[in-house]
Design an enzyme around this catalytic site. Structure first.
Site, short mmCIF file in Angstrom:
data_model
loop_
_atom_site.label_atom_id
_atom_site.label_comp_id
_atom_site.label_asym_id
_atom_site.label_seq_id
_atom_site.Cartn_x
_atom_site.Cartn_y
_atom_site.Cartn_z
N LYS A 1 0.86 -1.23 0.00
CA LYS A 1 -0.14 0.02 0.07
C LYS A 1 0.90 1.30 0.01
O LYS A 1 1.44 1.70 1.07
CB LYS A 1 -0.98 -0.08 1.14
CG LYS A 1 -2.14 0.66 1.24
CD LYS A 1 -2.07 2.19 0.84
CE LYS A 1 -1.72 3.06 2.13
NZ LYS A 1 -1.22 4.45 1.47
N GLU B 1 -0.53 7.54 -1.13
CA GLU B 1 -1.55 8.06 -2.19
C GLU B 1 -0.94 9.34 -2.96
O GLU B 1 -1.61 9.91 -3.78
CB GLU B 1 -2.81 8.14 -1.35
CG GLU B 1 -2.95 9.29 -0.38
CD GLU B 1 -2.60 8.60 1.05
OE1 GLU B 1 -1.47 7.85 1.09
OE2 GLU B 1 -3.20 8.88 2.07
N ARG B 2 0.06 9.92 -2.22
CA ARG B 2 0.42 11.12 -2.76
C ARG B 2 1.67 10.95 -4.04
O ARG B 2 1.62 11.88 -4.88
CB ARG B 2 1.01 11.91 -1.68
CG ARG B 2 0.12 12.69 -0.76
CD ARG B 2 0.57 13.58 0.37
NE ARG B 2 1.13 12.79 1.56
CZ ARG B 2 1.96 13.31 2.45
NH1 ARG B 2 1.97 14.41 2.69
NH2 ARG B 2 2.12 12.60 3.28
N CYS C 1 14.06 11.01 5.76
CA CYS C 1 14.05 10.89 7.14
C CYS C 1 15.52 10.70 7.83
O CYS C 1 15.70 10.84 9.09
CB CYS C 1 13.67 9.28 7.32
SG CYS C 1 14.41 7.80 6.68
N SER D 1 5.38 8.51 9.18
CA SER D 1 5.40 9.29 10.12
C SER D 1 5.19 8.47 11.55
O SER D 1 4.74 7.50 11.64
CB SER D 1 4.83 10.49 10.42
OG SER D 1 3.05 9.89 10.43
N GLU E 1 10.00 16.94 14.16
CA GLU E 1 10.31 16.89 12.77
C GLU E 1 9.61 17.94 12.04
O GLU E 1 8.53 17.91 11.79
CB GLU E 1 10.07 15.57 12.36
CG GLU E 1 10.66 14.94 10.85
CD GLU E 1 10.11 13.65 10.38
OE1 GLU E 1 9.25 13.31 10.62
OE2 GLU E 1 11.04 13.26 9.95
P1 NAD Z 1 2.59 9.23 6.79
O1 NAD Z 1 2.87 8.75 8.19
O2 NAD Z 1 1.67 10.31 6.73
O3 NAD Z 1 2.32 8.10 5.59
C1 NAD Z 1 2.69 6.86 5.62
C2 NAD Z 1 1.89 5.82 5.06
O4 NAD Z 1 0.70 5.60 6.04
C3 NAD Z 1 1.21 6.14 3.69
O5 NAD Z 1 0.83 5.08 3.06
C4 NAD Z 1 -0.17 6.58 4.38
O6 NAD Z 1 -1.21 6.42 3.42
C5 NAD Z 1 -0.32 5.91 5.52
N1 NAD Z 1 -1.27 6.54 6.73
C6 NAD Z 1 -1.11 7.98 6.93
N2 NAD Z 1 -1.83 8.33 7.77
C7 NAD Z 1 -2.46 6.93 8.22
C8 NAD Z 1 -3.41 6.85 9.44
N3 NAD Z 1 -3.79 7.70 10.19
N4 NAD Z 1 -3.81 5.35 9.38
C9 NAD Z 1 -3.16 4.47 8.79
N5 NAD Z 1 -2.27 4.59 7.56
C10 NAD Z 1 -1.86 6.04 7.24
O7 NAD Z 1 4.05 9.88 6.24
P2 NAD Z 1 4.55 10.64 4.96
O8 NAD Z 1 4.10 11.89 5.20
O9 NAD Z 1 4.25 9.99 3.75
O10 NAD Z 1 5.99 10.18 4.98
C11 NAD Z 1 6.95 11.21 5.75
C12 NAD Z 1 7.38 10.45 7.23
O11 NAD Z 1 7.98 9.16 7.09
C13 NAD Z 1 8.20 11.23 7.84
O12 NAD Z 1 8.05 11.44 9.22
C14 NAD Z 1 9.57 10.62 7.69
O13 NAD Z 1 10.59 10.86 8.68
C15 NAD Z 1 9.16 9.35 7.60
N6 NAD Z 1 9.96 8.41 7.04
C16 NAD Z 1 10.71 7.33 7.90
C17 NAD Z 1 11.74 6.64 7.29
C18 NAD Z 1 12.59 5.58 8.14
O14 NAD Z 1 13.24 4.80 7.47
N7 NAD Z 1 12.59 5.83 9.55
C19 NAD Z 1 11.81 6.89 5.79
C20 NAD Z 1 11.07 7.82 5.09
C21 NAD Z 1 10.27 8.22 5.68
#
Ligand code: NAD
Length: 498
Positions: A172, A175-176, A280, A225, A382
């Site tokens: 999954k 979606e962006r 990240c 996140s 962050e």
């Molecule tokens: P996000 O948490 O908003 O989304 C990540 C995924 O979760 C997406 O597929 C999204 O559709 C899904 N999602 C979002 N909200 C949800 C919810 N309430 N319930 C269930 N699923 C949900 O993250 P993002 O904005 O796409 O990515 C940026 C974040 O990811 C930053 O915090 C970054 O630090 C982190 N990140 C971490 C790593 C790592 O390896 N630690 C690597 C890349 C990015």
């Protein structure tokens, strides 16, 4: 308008139930629409994965690995198209997109070693005519949920390893940024992967919840996140699934008085402002040890920031593209405003930057704060934008204490010429990935990736050796083939080697 659906059982599925716009962040225009899967669509993907699993599990590891050899070639052959899709939806500059793809391919190369990686452990003669071995069996259907910022690389941290271990997979993506992920995954079909072993469902929380609630899904890898990572870890483990959930970060670099400052400044520029700070592993805090170091660092960074070329990712002159969405840009500028209100010195202010011809793009110029202190929101949270906060510390111990006290522990780095200081730092710092004069210490594919503290929920890190352990279960077999005529009577004591 092009629409992105799902890829289930080797077929593209158009599902018009709920749709979401996908934007080109450099123009602010809608470039595609993506389907948001409902529960029934997710269940169809899990059913396809479940059906494909027994035959795939029974396929020799060498044959599973051969699919990955072909997949790697296809990724390289289609590199231009993949990188163009990445830049269009994410906004990152083309050179950065190529870097992402190249690091992504390393994970496919690692997965090609499956026969060696899955060999197991064998001990002959652990007792009279008794041998024992451990083998690593797949979990079954495994799900991956990935963020927007590495739409090609992060999914490839997951499914090549999971698939060569004999699992089937449901991904999954964000979606962006769905198009590059979908394009890459569908190359697996051309690489010879049987239908149903790999499936992609686009969607939002509804799709994620459906994956977490379905008992047929045995394992979940999440990257995103921290609040979502924590929720997914709790929900998934409560449902008896194996979960690894990688979260957000606040990566500090310590700049020591003896550092090669020009080298440190160049490194910090790339690590803080590359990909508009949406990594990240981005360095978002530089801790300068000593006032002289801090003054010199601020001077050199502000000079370099004046020359930072911000523009659309497809322009080869651009070093930094836009942020992902208008709402994320607003979140970042609100945080910058909060830093100013809290008394930090905004030495370079990128808030007013406008790019001619791209006035509706989500651009933000590089920002540099001096005299940031630990109680400020810009220090605690962050930001995920092109903002570097400089904190002044008197000693290395003070600088390390700041890092150890922070809620996140993903990556960190020290700039120094002193080997003893560097060794002390790597020994005692409470962070999962450490750089010594290396600003982005992203491990190579044959080591594993993961942070400490609130940057990772779970025990095993992503990709590399940990991924082979995460996507398999150990089974230990003890066997006896007694010699003819040797028969033991019933023994009610616990078996020993005496
Ligand atoms: P996000 O948490 O908003 O989304 C990540 C995924 O979760 C997406 O597929 C999204 O559709 C899904 N999602 C979002 N909200 C949800 C919810 N309430 N319930 C269930 N699923 C949900 O993250 P993002 O904005 O796409 O990515 C940026 C974040 O990811 C930053 O915090 C970054 O630090 C982190 N990140 C971490 C790593 C790592 O390896 N630690 C690597 C890349 C990015």
């Amino acid at each position: 308008m092009k629409t992105i659906g799902h890829w289930i059982n080797g077929k593209h599925i158009e599902d018009q139930c709920r749709m979401q716009d996908v934007f080109n962040p450099a123009t602010g225009e809608i470039c595609k629409r993506v389907s948001l899967a409902d529960r029934a669509t997710v269940e169809a993907a899990i059913t396809a994965a479940q059906s494909a699993y027994p035959a795939w599990r029974g396929t020799p590891a060498l044959k599973r690995a051969r699919v990955m050899y072909r997949f790697k070639e296809l990724l390289e052959k289609n590199a231009d198209e993949i990188c163009a899709l990445l830049t269009e939806e994410h906004g990152k500059v083309l050179g950065d997109a190529r870097g992402e793809l190249s690091r992504a391919v390393e994970n496919v190369e690692y997965a090609c070693g499956a026969p060696e990686l899955l060999k197991g452990e064998f001990s002959k003669d652990v007792g009279p005519s008794i041998d024992s071995w451990s083998e690593f069996q797949p979990l079954g259907v495994v799900a991956g949920i990935t963020p927007f910022n590495f739409p090609v690389m992060v999914p490839l941290w997951m499914y090549p390893a999971a698939i060569v271990c004999g699992n089937s997979f449901v991904l999954k993506p964000s979606e962006r940024t769905p198009a590059s992920t979908m394009f890459v995954a569908s190359l697996l079909h051309e690489a010879g992967l049987p239908p149903g072993v790999m499936n992609v469902v686009n969607g939002d929380k509804e799709a994620v919840d459906s994956l977490l609630e379905d008992p047929r899904v045995k394992g979940v890898s999440f990257v995103g996140s921290t609040p979502v990572a924590e929720a997914i870890y709790s929900k998934g483990t409560a449902a008896g699934k194996r979960v690894q959930a990688l979260g957000g970060a606040k990566n500090h670099a310590i700049v020591m008085p003896d550092a090669d400052l020009d080298n440190a400044v160049n490194a910090l520029m790339g690590a803080a402002y590359g990909s508009c700070g949406e990594r990240c592993m981005a360095i978002s805090v530089a801790v300068a040890v000593g006032e002289t170091t801090a003054d010199a660092l601020i001077g050199k960074l502000s000079e370099q920031l004046k020359t930072l070329k911000v523009g659309p990712g497809i322009d080869t002159c651009s070093a930094m593209g836009p942020l992902i969405t208008e709402s994320h840009r607003k979140k970042v500028t609100d945080l910058i405003d909060s830093g100013v209100t809290a008394g930090a010195q905004l030495v370079v202010d990128g808030r007013e930057l406008r790019i001619t011809g791209h006035e509706n793009g989500y651009f933000l110029g590089g920002c540099l704060f001096d005299r940031v202190t630990p109680e400020m929101k810009i220090y605690q949270e962050e930001i995920f934008g092109p903002v570097l906060c400089v904190v002044r510390a008197e000693t290395m111990e003070q600088a390390m204490q700041l890092i150890n006290d922070h809620q996140y522990g993903n990556g960190t780095c020290i700039f120094t010429r002193d080997g003893e200081a560097a060794r002390y730092f790597s020994d005692h710092i409470e962070v999962g990935m450490v750089g010594i004069n290396v600003p982005l210490p992203v491990p190579v594919a044959y080591h594993s990736f993961g942070g400490w503290k609130r940057s990772l929920f779970g025990d095993l890190h992503a990709y590399g050796p940990d991924s082979i352990r995460f996507y398999t279960r150990r089974k230990t077999i003890t066997q006896r083939w007694p010699s003819a005529g040797v028969r033991q009577g019933a023994d009610f004591a616990f078996p020993t080697h005496d």
